[in-house]
Structures are given as structure tokens and as C-alpha cells.
Design a protein around this motif. Structure first.
Motif, short mmCIF file in Angstrom:
data_model
loop_
_atom_site.label_atom_id
_atom_site.label_comp_id
_atom_site.label_asym_id
_atom_site.label_seq_id
_atom_site.Cartn_x
_atom_site.Cartn_y
_atom_site.Cartn_z
N LEU A 119 -5.57 5.57 15.70
CA LEU A 119 -5.58 5.19 14.29
C LEU A 119 -4.84 3.89 14.06
CD1 LEU A 119 -5.05 8.67 12.61
CD2 LEU A 119 -7.16 7.35 12.74
N GLU A 120 -3.70 3.69 14.75
CA GLU A 120 -2.96 2.44 14.61
C GLU A 120 -3.77 1.25 15.13
OE1 GLU A 120 0.97 2.62 16.22
OE2 GLU A 120 1.65 4.03 14.68
N ASP A 121 -4.51 1.45 16.22
CA ASP A 121 -5.34 0.37 16.76
C ASP A 121 -6.48 0.02 15.81
OD1 ASP A 121 -3.73 0.34 18.99
OD2 ASP A 121 -5.14 1.46 20.26
N LEU A 122 -7.03 1.02 15.14
CA LEU A 122 -8.21 0.80 14.29
C LEU A 122 -7.85 0.29 12.90
CD1 LEU A 122 -11.27 1.08 14.51
CD2 LEU A 122 -11.05 3.36 13.54
N VAL A 123 -6.87 0.90 12.24
CA VAL A 123 -6.57 0.53 10.84
C VAL A 123 -5.14 0.03 10.65
CG1 VAL A 123 -8.30 2.01 9.81
CG2 VAL A 123 -6.04 2.92 10.23
N GLY A 124 -4.42 -0.20 11.72
CA GLY A 124 -3.08 -0.75 11.61
C GLY A 124 -2.02 0.32 11.38
N LYS A 125 -0.78 -0.13 11.44
CA LYS A 125 0.34 0.79 11.23
C LYS A 125 0.45 1.14 9.76
CE LYS A 125 3.12 -0.64 15.12
NZ LYS A 125 4.10 0.17 15.75
N SER A 126 1.12 2.24 9.49
CA SER A 126 1.35 2.61 8.10
C SER A 126 2.42 1.69 7.51
CB SER A 126 1.76 4.07 7.99
OG SER A 126 2.89 4.32 8.78
N PHE A 127 2.43 1.58 6.20
CA PHE A 127 3.41 0.75 5.53
C PHE A 127 4.79 1.38 5.65
CE2 PHE A 127 -0.51 -0.49 3.37
CZ PHE A 127 -0.39 -1.86 3.39
N THR A 128 5.82 0.54 5.71
CA THR A 128 7.18 1.06 5.78
C THR A 128 7.54 1.66 4.42
OG1 THR A 128 8.19 -1.00 5.04
CG2 THR A 128 7.84 -0.73 7.43
N PHE A 129 8.64 2.40 4.40
CA PHE A 129 9.07 3.05 3.17
C PHE A 129 9.32 2.03 2.06
CE2 PHE A 129 12.52 4.88 0.53
CZ PHE A 129 11.80 5.94 0.00
N LEU A 130 9.99 0.93 2.40
CA LEU A 130 10.27 -0.10 1.39
C LEU A 130 8.98 -0.77 0.90
CD1 LEU A 130 13.51 -1.77 2.77
CD2 LEU A 130 13.26 -0.35 0.75
N GLU A 131 8.05 -1.04 1.81
CA GLU A 131 6.78 -1.64 1.41
C GLU A 131 6.01 -0.71 0.47
OE1 GLU A 131 5.44 -4.41 5.19
OE2 GLU A 131 5.23 -2.24 5.35
N SER A 132 6.02 0.59 0.78
CA SER A 132 5.29 1.53 -0.08
C SER A 132 5.96 1.66 -1.44
CB SER A 132 5.15 2.89 0.61
OG SER A 132 6.39 3.47 0.83
N LEU A 133 7.28 1.52 -1.49
CA LEU A 133 7.97 1.53 -2.79
C LEU A 133 7.59 0.30 -3.61
CD1 LEU A 133 11.60 2.79 -2.07
CD2 LEU A 133 9.82 3.92 -3.38
N LYS A 134 7.54 -0.87 -2.96
CA LYS A 134 7.16 -2.11 -3.66
C LYS A 134 5.73 -2.02 -4.19
CE LYS A 134 10.17 -5.22 -1.10
NZ LYS A 134 10.22 -6.24 -0.05
N MET A 135 4.85 -1.35 -3.42
CA MET A 135 3.46 -1.23 -3.83
C MET A 135 3.25 -0.08 -4.81
SD MET A 135 1.66 -1.72 -0.13
CE MET A 135 0.00 -1.53 -0.72
N LYS A 136 4.31 0.65 -5.10
CA LYS A 136 4.26 1.85 -5.96
C LYS A 136 3.31 2.89 -5.40
CE LYS A 136 5.55 -0.74 -10.02
NZ LYS A 136 5.11 -1.37 -11.24
N GLY A 137 3.43 3.13 -4.10
CA GLY A 137 2.65 4.18 -3.44
C GLY A 137 1.49 3.64 -2.64
N VAL A 138 1.19 4.33 -1.55
CA VAL A 138 0.07 3.92 -0.70
C VAL A 138 -0.93 5.06 -0.50
CG1 VAL A 138 1.30 2.11 0.55
CG2 VAL A 138 1.39 4.45 1.38
N GLY A 139 -0.75 6.14 -1.23
CA GLY A 139 -1.66 7.27 -1.09
C GLY A 139 -2.23 7.67 -2.43
N SER A 140 -3.45 8.20 -2.41
CA SER A 140 -4.08 8.65 -3.64
C SER A 140 -3.74 10.11 -3.88
CB SER A 140 -5.60 8.50 -3.54
OG SER A 140 -6.12 9.47 -2.66
N LYS A 141 -3.99 10.54 -5.10
CA LYS A 141 -3.94 11.98 -5.37
C LYS A 141 -5.23 12.56 -4.83
CE LYS A 141 -1.22 11.39 -9.54
NZ LYS A 141 -1.16 11.56 -10.99
N ARG A 142 -5.25 13.87 -4.65
CA ARG A 142 -6.47 14.45 -4.10
C ARG A 142 -7.60 14.38 -5.11
NH1 ARG A 142 -6.05 20.97 -3.59
NH2 ARG A 142 -6.11 21.39 -5.82
#
Length: 142
Positions: free
Chosen positions: A16-39
Motif C-alpha cells: 500500500l505504501e508503494d502504491l499510494v504513498g505513506k499515510s499523513f503524519t499526525f500533525l499533517e492530518s491535524l493541519k488538513m482537519k482530517g484525512v478520513g471520511s465518515k462511513r
């Protein structure tokens, strides 16, 4: 690529990391106001995704996670979890009475209901990330 991610597997994590990259760091996800959708409720899927959906009259749910070079769509089927990895360069999205995500000869359509409307900002963020990714390969300015 669709993986069975019910159980933790180091090889799957690396794929998964090779295909779509690493996940965002905790600080990056806070700056973006979340990186996941609701179901969201899945309306329909392409025939080659049908075997990852519940066969009885159960409601199918999925949610999306942003990665640096793509997205992950998590599909729940009973007690099993499947992850569909889509790099941004393969991602195509249509807004048709909800939203459809197309890639790799497959598609998933999310119903236009309350859960979808709660994710409107998330879809805008996902499109912004795709545009940022595509701009680094824009050669028209040369």
C-alpha cells in the motif's frame, strides 16, 4: 489493487505504501482537519467488485482515507475488511446523484443521503489533493 486487510500483514502495508504513498503524519492530518471520511452507504458497484459486497440485503458501508499519492477505500463485508488502493493518477470521480469513484476498470457509487452529505468537505479535500498531485506532473509551463 484490492487486498484482504482483515488481519495485519506487513507485506500488505508495504504494498500500500508503494502504491499510494505513506499515510499523513499526525500533525499533517491535524493541519488538513482530517484525512478520513465518515462511513458512507454504497449504492452500487461494478460487477468485478460484487464479490466484496454483502450478498444478503445488508447495507454495504465504505470509507475513504487520503494518502500522499492516492486514496484507500475500506470496504466492510460482514467481519471481513477489504482495502482498494487507488493512486491519484488512476482516480476518476463523477458527481451523479451521490458520487462515483472509478479506477482500474472498477467503480463504486455512494448513495446521496445524509452520510454522503456529511462528507462533502472531504470530497472537496480529496479533489484538492488530486489536483496538487497532478500539478507536479504538469509540463505545459515548460
Amino acid at each position: 489493487m484490492i487486498l484482504n486487510t482483515t488481519y495485519h500483514n506487513k507485506e500488505h502495508k508495504q504494498l500500500l505504501e508503494d502504491l499510494v504513498g505513506k499515510s499523513f503524519t499526525f500533525l499533517e492530518s491535524l493541519k488538513m482537519k482530517g484525512v478520513g471520511s465518515k462511513r458512507m452507504i454504497v449504492g452500487e458497484v461494478s460487477p468485478n467488485l460484487q464479490n466484496y459486497m454483502n450478498t444478503v440485503a445488508d447495507i454495504n458501508y465504505a470509507n475513504i482515507e487520503l494518502r500522499k499519492s492516492g486514496i484507500l477505500i475500506f470496504i466492510n463485508k460482514g467481519l471481513k475488511n477489504f482495502t482498494w488502493a487507488i493512486p491519484y493518477y488512476q482516480l476518476v470521480m463523477y458527481k451523479t446523484n451521490g458520487a462515483s469513484i472509478h479506477a482500474q476498470g472498477r467503480f463504486i457509487h455512494f448513495k446521496n443521503n445524509k452520510t454522503f452529505k456529511e462528507n462533502k468537505r472531504f470530497f472537496e479535500k480529496m479533489l484538492d489533493e488530486k489536483i496538487k498531485y497532478d500539478e507536479q506532473y504538469n509540463f505545459q509551463n515548460i
